[in-house]
Design an enzyme around this catalytic site. Structure first.
Site, PDB file in Angstrom:
ATOM      1  N   TYR A 168       0.823  -1.207   0.000  1.00  0.00           N
ATOM      2  CA  TYR A 168       0.000   0.000   0.000  1.00  0.00           C
ATOM      3  C   TYR A 168       0.860   1.262   0.000  1.00  0.00           C
ATOM      4  O   TYR A 168       0.661   2.160  -0.821  1.00  0.00           O
ATOM      5  CB  TYR A 168      -0.922  -0.006   1.222  1.00  0.00           C
ATOM      6  N   LYS A 172       1.082   4.083  -3.053  1.00  0.00           N
ATOM      7  CA  LYS A 172       0.697   5.481  -2.870  1.00  0.00           C
ATOM      8  C   LYS A 172       1.879   6.414  -3.119  1.00  0.00           C
ATOM      9  O   LYS A 172       1.706   7.543  -3.598  1.00  0.00           O
ATOM     10  CB  LYS A 172       0.123   5.689  -1.466  1.00  0.00           C
TER      11      LYS A 172
END
Length: 264
Positions: A168, A172
């Site tokens: 994650y 990002k």
């Protein structure tokens, strides 16, 4: 402040829940016309009703599509542009701004040695690849707008990291750099590209990840944003009121990234 969004055609991915849903509501309140994309058709249909599209309150065109399916996703974007381009000069499609909200958390709380490559790739396919495909398909339509904008939902996890969030955080971080790269490449067309990087937001996804499905975030000892907080940033970055702002990753984290953890 008048945000000059009345009548603008705004396309939102991941529109059926969480931040995407809040953005849809916020743009509707400003008088924008909405193109909505989500892979959850039932939730998307519910949102359309809540927006009042059936009563003429908001002009909405919703299409079910998966942001990782390039042909299907591109067709959905073209369908929205064509819908709102009816009556435009030359019959060209119309999109004035896109907001990329579709995202997944992927493996959460796992040791990196236990994360499969397929899991890693699945997170990047949505969080970074979906944003790339959004712009790739929307650019021909955005070029025809007088004030085109792109806003991605990234995360403070693109700047700082927490344990067990390797895919994650990495994805990002990729969105933050994608924002900068696209702002450079698309500047010649007058297309501004920015992203919003919030800390924890009270969404269904974050509640599941953090084990707060039943209690929510009441009583926690850290600040939590609402989806509406994030939507307000998106509205501003999509408005001509933010005209000089381009290639910016807006960090919205209550100042946590500015604080040193060094014990001194």
């Amino acid at each position: 402040m008048e945000l000059t969004l009345d009548g603008k055609v705004i396309l939102i991915t991941g529109a059926a829940s969480g931040i995407g849903r809040a953005c849809a509501m916020a743009f509707a309140a400003e008088g924008a016309r909405l193109g909505l994309i989500d892979r959850e058709s039932a939730a998307l249909a519910t949102l359309v009703v809540e927006l009042g599209a059936d009563t003429g309150t908001t002009e909405v065109h919703a299409v079910t599509a998966d942001v990782t399916d390039e042909p299907g996703f591109a067709a959905a974007i073209d369908a929205i542009a064509e819908y709102f381009g009816q009556g435009e000069k030359g019959g060209a499609g119309r999109i004035d701004g896109v907001v990329g909200c579709a995202g997944v958390s992927g493996p959460f709380g796992q040791d990196v040695a236990d994360i499969a490559l397929a899991e890693w790739n699945a997170v990047f396919a949505v969080n970074a690849g979906g944003q790339f495909l959004l712009v790739k398909a929307a650019v021909p339509h955005l070029r025809r707008s007088s004030a085109p904008t792109v806003v991605f939902i990234a995360s403070d996890s693109g700047f700082v990291a927490a344990p067990g969030m390797v895919p994650y955080c990495s994805s990002k971080g990729a969105v933050v750099q994608l924002t900068k790269a696209l702002s450079v490449d698309l500047a010649g067309y007058g297309i501004r590209v920015n992203c919003v990087c919030p800390s924890i937001v009270d969404t269904p996804m974050s509640r599941v990840d953090l084990g707060r499905e039943t209690t929510g975030f009441a009583g926690v000892d850290y600040p939590v944003q609402t989806p509406d907080d994030v939507a307000n940033h998106v509205l501003y970055l999509s408005s001509q009121r933010s005209r000089p702002i381009n290639g910016v990753a807006l960090l919205s984290d209550f100042g946590y990234a500015a604080r040193s953890s060094f014990p001194a």
